[in-house]
Design a protein around this motif. Structure first.
Motif, short mmCIF file in Angstrom:
data_model
loop_
_atom_site.label_atom_id
_atom_site.label_comp_id
_atom_site.label_asym_id
_atom_site.label_seq_id
_atom_site.Cartn_x
_atom_site.Cartn_y
_atom_site.Cartn_z
N VAL A 195 0.86 -1.19 0.00
CA VAL A 195 0.00 0.00 0.00
C VAL A 195 0.89 1.23 0.00
O VAL A 195 1.73 1.40 0.89
N VAL A 196 0.73 2.07 -1.02
CA VAL A 196 1.48 3.33 -1.08
C VAL A 196 0.62 4.38 -0.40
O VAL A 196 -0.42 4.79 -0.91
N GLY A 197 1.04 4.81 0.79
CA GLY A 197 0.23 5.70 1.60
C GLY A 197 0.31 7.15 1.16
O GLY A 197 1.03 7.51 0.22
N PRO A 198 -0.40 8.02 1.86
CA PRO A 198 -0.43 9.45 1.52
C PRO A 198 0.93 10.12 1.55
O PRO A 198 1.15 11.13 0.88
N THR A 199 1.87 9.59 2.35
CA THR A 199 3.21 10.17 2.43
C THR A 199 4.19 9.51 1.47
O THR A 199 5.40 9.71 1.58
N SER A 200 3.65 8.68 0.56
CA SER A 200 4.44 7.95 -0.46
C SER A 200 5.25 6.80 0.12
O SER A 200 6.02 6.17 -0.60
N LEU A 201 5.11 6.53 1.40
CA LEU A 201 5.74 5.35 1.99
C LEU A 201 5.00 4.10 1.54
O LEU A 201 3.76 4.09 1.50
N THR A 202 5.74 3.06 1.18
CA THR A 202 5.14 1.79 0.80
C THR A 202 5.26 0.81 1.95
O THR A 202 6.35 0.59 2.48
N ARG A 203 4.13 0.24 2.36
CA ARG A 203 4.12 -0.73 3.44
C ARG A 203 3.31 -1.95 3.02
O ARG A 203 2.45 -1.87 2.14
N GLN A 204 3.60 -3.07 3.66
CA GLN A 204 2.91 -4.31 3.35
C GLN A 204 1.84 -4.59 4.42
O GLN A 204 2.13 -4.49 5.62
N TYR A 205 0.64 -4.93 3.95
CA TYR A 205 -0.46 -5.24 4.86
C TYR A 205 -1.18 -6.50 4.39
O TYR A 205 -1.45 -6.66 3.19
N SER A 206 -1.48 -7.38 5.33
CA SER A 206 -2.21 -8.61 5.00
C SER A 206 -3.65 -8.29 4.63
O SER A 206 -4.28 -7.42 5.24
N LEU A 207 -4.16 -9.01 3.66
CA LEU A 207 -5.56 -8.86 3.28
C LEU A 207 -6.43 -9.61 4.27
O LEU A 207 -6.14 -10.75 4.63
N ASP A 267 -12.70 -14.91 -1.41
CA ASP A 267 -13.50 -15.17 -2.60
C ASP A 267 -14.45 -14.02 -2.94
O ASP A 267 -15.28 -14.13 -3.83
N ASP A 268 -14.33 -12.90 -2.23
CA ASP A 268 -15.13 -11.72 -2.54
C ASP A 268 -14.28 -10.79 -3.39
O ASP A 268 -13.41 -10.09 -2.90
N GLY A 269 -14.52 -10.79 -4.68
CA GLY A 269 -13.66 -10.05 -5.60
C GLY A 269 -13.96 -8.58 -5.72
O GLY A 269 -13.28 -7.86 -6.45
N ASP A 270 -14.99 -8.07 -5.02
CA ASP A 270 -15.38 -6.67 -5.19
C ASP A 270 -14.40 -5.69 -4.54
O ASP A 270 -14.08 -4.64 -5.11
N THR A 271 -13.95 -6.02 -3.33
CA THR A 271 -13.05 -5.11 -2.61
C THR A 271 -11.95 -5.90 -1.91
O THR A 271 -12.09 -7.09 -1.63
N PHE A 272 -10.84 -5.21 -1.65
CA PHE A 272 -9.80 -5.72 -0.76
C PHE A 272 -9.92 -4.95 0.55
O PHE A 272 -10.31 -3.78 0.56
N ALA A 273 -9.56 -5.60 1.65
CA ALA A 273 -9.56 -4.92 2.94
C ALA A 273 -8.25 -5.21 3.67
O ALA A 273 -7.74 -6.34 3.64
N VAL A 274 -7.70 -4.18 4.32
CA VAL A 274 -6.54 -4.35 5.18
C VAL A 274 -6.84 -3.68 6.51
O VAL A 274 -7.52 -2.65 6.56
N ALA A 275 -6.34 -4.26 7.58
CA ALA A 275 -6.49 -3.67 8.91
C ALA A 275 -5.15 -3.09 9.32
O ALA A 275 -4.12 -3.76 9.24
N VAL A 276 -5.16 -1.84 9.75
CA VAL A 276 -3.93 -1.12 10.07
C VAL A 276 -3.98 -0.66 11.52
O VAL A 276 -4.90 0.04 11.94
#
Length: 316
Positions: A42-54, A59-68
């Motif tokens: 995820v490239v955040g608002p400050t341009s930092l790239t971080r990894q987050y588990s989905l 099997d729901d292809g409409d959206t991805f969700a990450v908890a931060v």
């Protein structure tokens, strides 16, 4: 690695410090499915790239969700994400998976602590729906700190074992109790704070084969200062590249026009993994398993180096 634009379609406050962010494509087309346990950049608002588990339904292809989890002492990634609002646009990568469900296992023991519940949530939801044998051991300081606990209690109460406010010694005892009665061909999956993971992995390896213990860490391993490094050379496609003490393999390859996919640059995501054809790698990553490191056939070129003077590499 290619990035895609997404819009924040929803935000849910899970605990006082954890928010779930739902990402959708701006044009309304599905983002696609993913394999349980996968993560995204995820490239955040400050341009930092971080990894987050989905943590959405795989099997729901409409959206991805990450908890931060908001970490006040972090380098700003989580704090910036917590300032997002519905409708904001950002970029994410395609899903990658280093914590995939082992097809050969007859039973799965999921072990999570704190925000480490995120990959386990998608795995538990998938296995519950598909009738796969599993149990989830969830460690948290308090019930209020345990993100997704109401959901888990509702969906798979008989497979959920919640351990609240237990100390490190009690954690070990509870894990021993869980694993000493585990059936043969059990696989164990671990995610959580570094100290907890070290203990959980150590306990698991007393009861199941080393190759049957899977883990995911988003904590970079401590790196040596450049003055402690030695220079060496890397051979790739017949070309020789000199790697000085103050530069990584991937930095030198990039400077010479060799395209290597990278993401975290900290040895925790596995994007830059390459094959070792000759030479002995000096592993400094937190993504390859112990068995993979001992085999010496793979290397994370963003942080790892050479134990000798020459490495012959190939694309993975």
């Amino acid at each position: 690695m290619a990035l895609i634009d997404v819009v924040v379609s929803d935000i849910v406050q899970e605990t006082s410090t954890v928010k779930t962010f739902y990402f959708a494509r701006p044009d309304g087309t599905p983002v696609g499915r993913y394999s349980p346990g996968a993560h995204i950049d995820v490239v955040g608002p400050t341009s930092l790239t971080r990894q987050y588990s989905l943590c959405s339904r795989p099997d729901d292809g409409d959206t991805f969700a990450v908890a931060v989890k908001r970490e006040e002492n972090s380098r700003g990634g989580s704090v910036a994400l917590h300032e997002l609002a519905v409708g904001d646009i950002l970029q994410i990568s395609e899903p990658r998976n280093v914590l995939a469900i082992a097809d050969s296992a007859t039973h799965h023991v999921l072990v999570a602590a704190g925000i480490g519940i995120t990959p386990m949530l998608s795995m538990a939801r998938y296995m519950d729906v598909h009738g796969i044998s599993f149990e989830l051991h969830y460690f948290s300081r308090t019930e209020e700190d345990a993100a997704f606990l109401p959901l888990l209690r509702d969906r798979c109460p008989e497979k959920l074992f919640t351990h609240l406010g237990v100390d490190r010694e009690q954690q070990e005892s509870l894990l021993v109790t869980a694993l000493e009665k585990a059936p043969s061909d059990t696989h164990v999956y671990v995610c959580g704070p570094e100290g907890f993971m070290d203990k959980a992995i150590s306990v698991a390896e007393r009861f199941v084969a080393e190759a049957a213990v899977h883990f995911e860490s988003f904590h970079a391993a401590a790196q040596a200062d450049a003055v402690q490094n030695d220079s060496f050379e890397v051979e790739l496609d017949g070309e020789i590249y000199e790697i000085p003490a103050d530069k990584s393999i991937v930095e030198v390859l990039d400077e010479n026009g060799v395209e290597i996919d990278t993401s975290c640059q900290e040895g925790i995501c596995g994007t830059c993994t390459m094959t070792v054809l000759a030479g002995v790698p000096e592993h400094r990553d937190n993504v390859l398993t112990k068995a993979e490191k001992e085999a010496g056939e793979l290397i994370a070129v963003c942080v790892s180096r050479c134990a000798g003077k020459h490495l012959v590499l190939d694309y993975y």
